[in-house]
Design an enzyme around this catalytic site. Structure first.
Site, mmCIF file in Angstrom:
data_model
loop_
_atom_site.group_PDB
_atom_site.id
_atom_site.type_symbol
_atom_site.label_atom_id
_atom_site.label_comp_id
_atom_site.label_asym_id
_atom_site.label_seq_id
_atom_site.Cartn_x
_atom_site.Cartn_y
_atom_site.Cartn_z
ATOM 1 N N GLU A 1 0.830 -1.218 0.000
ATOM 2 C CA GLU A 1 0.000 0.000 0.000
ATOM 3 C C GLU A 1 0.859 1.261 0.000
ATOM 4 O O GLU A 1 2.067 1.206 0.274
ATOM 5 C CB GLU A 1 -0.932 0.008 1.214
ATOM 6 N N LYS B 1 -3.044 -1.484 15.847
ATOM 7 C CA LYS B 1 -2.589 -0.702 16.988
ATOM 8 C C LYS B 1 -3.717 -0.567 17.995
ATOM 9 O O LYS B 1 -4.887 -0.560 17.610
ATOM 10 C CB LYS B 1 -2.217 0.706 16.526
HETATM 11 N N1 PSU Z 1 -2.664 1.658 10.810
HETATM 12 C C1 PSU Z 1 -1.318 1.747 10.948
HETATM 13 N N2 PSU Z 1 -0.602 2.301 9.944
HETATM 14 C C2 PSU Z 1 -1.185 2.787 8.803
HETATM 15 C C3 PSU Z 1 -2.606 2.680 8.673
HETATM 16 C C4 PSU Z 1 -3.297 2.106 9.693
HETATM 17 O O1 PSU Z 1 -0.795 1.330 11.954
HETATM 18 O O2 PSU Z 1 -0.491 3.313 7.925
HETATM 19 C C5 PSU Z 1 -3.260 3.168 7.417
HETATM 20 C C6 PSU Z 1 -3.572 2.000 6.462
HETATM 21 O O3 PSU Z 1 -3.431 2.451 5.134
HETATM 22 C C7 PSU Z 1 -5.033 1.714 6.759
HETATM 23 C C8 PSU Z 1 -5.554 3.099 7.015
HETATM 24 O O4 PSU Z 1 -5.716 1.091 5.698
HETATM 25 O O5 PSU Z 1 -4.529 3.741 7.743
HETATM 26 C C9 PSU Z 1 -6.862 3.106 7.764
HETATM 27 O O6 PSU Z 1 -7.376 4.398 7.789
HETATM 28 P P1 PSU Z 1 -8.862 4.637 8.342
HETATM 29 O O7 PSU Z 1 -8.805 4.311 9.800
HETATM 30 O O8 PSU Z 1 -9.113 6.094 8.074
HETATM 31 O O9 PSU Z 1 -9.756 3.729 7.557
#
Ligand code: PSU
Ligand code: MN
Length: 305
Positions: free
Chosen positions: A27, A161
């Protein structure tokens, strides 16, 4: 036009797809919105090398010039890492950013979407999105989880996390029929640490076993993804007390500042990094490399059956 007309696949990956060679999707939100520049440039190249080291081909995804990019060259990786005017694309943003020709980084959800369209079944990331703490009120649940419910891609992560409610995230995945596997562990890992206190559905011992589960699931026509929780290598795992304190503080700051929607996750990640003085970043790099390695092994095993 059909969806294939929106894909821009590098010649190397196009060839690998034709020949059924192992490919690992990566990603770009982790680059643009999860890591600082220029350290992310080194990471972007190195994580691809880790995949190659196991005999698979890396495919970093992004949205650029009205195309869904499958595989990025060095200049394109640089653009994603500099992250100047680079949006964050979740499922609902894809059509908007394509039509507007907005450059955007792909989350777990959109990387899965593009991988599926291209025919790539294995994807390595750092951590997945999930049910945020307090979601009972805010309804903040990452679109990543819906993607796992529908899209046939296996995602290797170090869990999630504890900015998220890990228990509720696992409940949600159960409801939507998503297998959650522990890679050589019975516990779902908590990103910076090997343990979360929550169990997985099944422990798997090696890449072959994962590949067999993927094949069986998709042979049966059971739509949706598979999650492999791969714990952070022990020597890089962080002290619970240190990381929990930083997470609590970051959550408090987000609340005070009224951070919402797609800004929430990037804000929390950046704040935790600042609060832990960069220690968490070193761990973050190592767990992501480890996921890339295991993902590549799974892609190789899957290509062999
Ligand atoms: N959690 C992490 N590192 C990240 C992300 C999440 O520890 O880089 C990123 C990933 O790309 C994940 C996104 O798909 O954040 C999720 O964002 P949201 O909670 O806005 O859906
Ligand atoms: Mn959200």
């Amino acid at each position: 036009m059909n969806y294939q007309d929106y894909l821009s696949i590098t010649p190397e990956i196009e060839q690998a797809l034709k020949e059924g060679k192992p490919i690992v999707a990566l990603e770009s939100t982790i680059l643009s919105h999860g890591m600082p520049y220029p350290e992310n440039v080194e990471f972007a190249h190195k994580v691809e090398e880790v995949v190659r080291g196991q005999g698979a081909i890396p495919a970093t995804m992004a949205i650029m010039d009205g195309k869904l990019k499958v595989g990025l060259n060095a200049d394109e990786l640089e653009i994603m890492c500099r992250a100047e005017n680079v949006a964050k694309a979740s499922r609902r943003d894809v059509a908007v950013y394509l039509a507007k020709k907005q450059t955007a980084a792909t989350t777990v959800a959109t990387t899965m979407m593009i991988a599926d369209m291209a025919g790539i079944r294995v994807f390595a990331t750092g951590g997945i999105g999930g049910v945020h703490r307090g979601a009972q009120e805010t309804m903040d649940i990452s679109a990543d989880l819906q993607e796992f419910a529908h899209t046939n891609v296996c995602v290797i992560s170090a869990g999630c996390k504890s900015i998220l409610d890990i228990g509720l995230t696992l409940e949600y995945l159960e409801t939507f029929g998503v297998p959650v596997l522990g890679y050589q562990t019975e516990e779902f890992p908590a990103f910076y640490s090997e343990s979360s206190g929550f169990g997985v559905d099944a422990r798997v011992e090696d890449a072959k076993e994962v590949a067999q589960i993927l094949k069986t699931k998709w042979d049966l026509g059971l739509q949706g993804g598979v999650i492999v929780g791969n714990p952070i290598p022990h020597e890089y795992s962080m002290d619970h007390a240190v990381i929990d304190k930083a997470i609590d503080k970051a959550l408090e700051m987000a609340k005070e500042k009224g951070i919402r929607g797609k800004q929430t996750t990037p804000f929390l990640l950046a704040t935790i990094k600042d609060l832990t003085g960069g220690d968490s970043f070193a761990s973050n790099l190592q767990l992501a490399y480890n996921n890339a390695k295991v993902a590549a092994q799974i892609a190789v095993a899957y290509a062999e059956i």
